[in-house]
Enzyme design. Structure first.
Site, short mmCIF file in Angstrom:
data_model
loop_
_atom_site.label_atom_id
_atom_site.label_comp_id
_atom_site.label_asym_id
_atom_site.label_seq_id
_atom_site.Cartn_x
_atom_site.Cartn_y
_atom_site.Cartn_z
N GLU A 184 0.79 -1.24 0.00
CA GLU A 184 0.00 0.00 0.00
C GLU A 184 0.82 1.29 0.00
O GLU A 184 0.67 2.13 0.89
CB GLU A 184 -0.97 -0.01 1.19
CG GLU A 184 -1.90 -1.21 1.19
CD GLU A 184 -2.83 -1.26 2.39
OE1 GLU A 184 -2.71 -0.43 3.30
OE2 GLU A 184 -3.71 -2.15 2.41
N GLU A 224 -6.17 -10.90 -1.11
CA GLU A 224 -6.95 -10.70 0.14
C GLU A 224 -8.43 -10.62 -0.20
O GLU A 224 -9.14 -9.74 0.28
CB GLU A 224 -6.50 -9.40 0.84
CG GLU A 224 -5.02 -9.35 1.13
CD GLU A 224 -4.59 -8.09 1.89
OE1 GLU A 224 -5.46 -7.37 2.41
OE2 GLU A 224 -3.37 -7.86 1.97
C1 XIL Z 1 -6.28 -6.42 8.41
C2 XIL Z 1 -6.61 -7.59 9.34
O1 XIL Z 1 -7.50 -8.45 8.67
C3 XIL Z 1 -7.22 -7.08 10.62
O2 XIL Z 1 -7.38 -8.15 11.56
C4 XIL Z 1 -6.34 -5.98 11.24
O3 XIL Z 1 -6.98 -5.44 12.35
C5 XIL Z 1 -6.04 -4.89 10.23
O4 XIL Z 1 -5.47 -5.46 9.07
N1 XIL Z 1 -4.87 -4.72 3.83
C6 XIL Z 1 -3.89 -5.58 4.28
C7 XIL Z 1 -4.17 -6.48 5.41
O5 XIL Z 1 -2.83 -5.67 3.65
O6 XIL Z 1 -3.02 -6.72 6.20
C8 XIL Z 1 -5.28 -5.93 6.30
O7 XIL Z 1 -5.58 -6.90 7.29
C9 XIL Z 1 -6.50 -5.59 5.46
C10 XIL Z 1 -6.16 -4.54 4.42
#
Ligand code: XIL
Length: 369
Positions: A151, A256
């Site tokens: 990101e 994701e």
């Molecule tokens: C999220 C997790 O799912 C949560 O449990 C945590 O509180 C915050 O992070 N982008 C990413 C992930 O790259 O690491 C994030 O995961 C969601 C958005």
């Protein structure tokens, strides 16, 4: 004749027995999920069964972020990450490390000196080098791919003004990739981001790949997070990004995936983790179950995306969903805490949703070209 009958029989048998995602996409791409702490430590037997039977790749949802791995400078905590890696190896899974350099879930010491002032560029580069080297070399040859930078670009394609960017400048990206490559030359190295279907981010990611490649720096694939909703983004826009990244000679991964069915408090937040809205009952409409019409849209949406992934299976190396069951999904608490979402493929009773059966059938019916 006999032969024909036999082969027809075995084909039907094979089709009928496809009852896992990993089997459905065998030879096409890895199919992965994200593990929370309970799952890493095998404290959730029903989830454990699903993880082992359905998926052949795993990533730690939180346990390998820098605030967990190095909560204080030089004091590493590898307990959960070690268990995660052992779990994956015991089950022959393709292991992903998430994530080395990210503005979020990074410990605050990373950017400050003993006086609490912001560190210099040189100090931050050394901290990046130390963190990446320690983590990647510990799992050398075992973790097969790393989300090196997460990101770093905003929706409009400009750089995120993170501490890494503000203190080091855009050079932090190539440094992170170089440090990771030096620590494990065989590991795959990824850039990972959300809302990758947006034109601004798409173009800047293409530029980033070109820049790294022109300097001879290894980048293996682009991770498109895939935090989707029922109407955003358009499948065609997502496809444009798959094509644009693949055209630069890297693999594409969906890293994701989840599809929220809930109203978004603000259309333009993508998966900006800092977004946080106060709970409102009217924003939590499906506490008692998802209405049939929404379920139909949800299923079509998952199928449309899986069709897209299959269409581009030659470019896609992995599709990972962000959690096992709806109960685990971060979408229940982001961007508003305490809601009931239905974003994943398995329900709160650990059952495969009807769409999963369609995905099995669809995935296993299309042979690799
Ligand atoms: C999220 C997790 O799912 C949560 O449990 C945590 O509180 C915050 O992070 N982008 C990413 C992930 O790259 O690491 C994030 O995961 C969601 C958005």
């Amino acid at each position: 004749m006999l032969l024909l009958v036999c082969s027809g029989f075995s084909y039907a048998q094979k089709k009928a027995t496809v009852e896992s995602l990993k089997q459905a996409f065998e030879g096409k791409f890895y199919i992965g999920t994200a593990l929370n702490l309970n799952q890493i430590w095998e404290r959730d037997p029903a989830a454990d069964k699903l993880i082992k039977s359905q998926f052949n790749s795993i990533v730690a949802e939180n346990s390998m972020k820098s605030m967990h791995l190095q909560p204080q400078e030089g004091k590493f905590n590898f307990k959960d990450a070690d268990k995660f890696v052992a779990y994956g190896e015991a089950n022959n899974m393709f292991l992903i490390g998430h994530t080395l350099i990210w503005h979020s879930q990074a410990p605050s010491w990373f950017f400050k000196n003993e006086k609490g002032e912001e560190v210099s560029k040189e100090v931050l580069i050394e901290r990046m080098r130390n963190h990446i080297t320690a983590v990647v070399s510990r799992y050398k040859g075992r973790i097969k791919g790393w989300d090196v930078v997460n990101e770093a670009i905003l929706d409009d394609g400009s750089w995120r003004k993170s501490k890494f960017y503000n203190i080091i400048g855009e050079e932090f990206i190539e440094l992170a990739f170089k440090f990771a490559h030096a620590a494990d030359p065989d590991a795959e190295l990824y850039y990972n981001d959300y809302s990758m279907a947006l034109e601004g981010r798409r173009n800047s990611v293409v530029k980033m790949i070109k820049n790294l490649k022109s300097k001879g720096i290894k980048i293996s694939a682009i991770g498109m997070q895939g935090h989707l909703s029922l109407d955003f983004p358009k499948v065609e826009e997502f496809e444009k990004s798959i094509l644009a990244f693949a055209a630069e000679g890297v693999k594409v991964m969906i890293t994701e995936m989840d599809i929220t069915v809930l109203p978004m408090p603000n259309r333009n937040i993508g998966a900006q983790v800092e977004s946080n809205f106060a709970y409102k009952k009217e924003m939590n409409p499906y506490e008692d179950g998802l209405p049939k019409d929404k379920q139909t849209i949800f299923e079509k949406r998952y199928l449309d995306f899986f069709k897209l992934f299959l269409k581009h299976e030659d470019k896609i190396s992995r599709v990972t969903v962000w959690g096992v069951t709806d109960a685990d999904s971060w979408r229940n608490n982001w961007p508003m805490p305490g809601r009931t979402d239905y974003a994943l493929l398995f329900d709160r009773q650990y059952n495969a949703k009807p769409v999963v059966k369609q995905i099995y059938r669809f995935g296993s019916s299309k042979k690799k070209p």
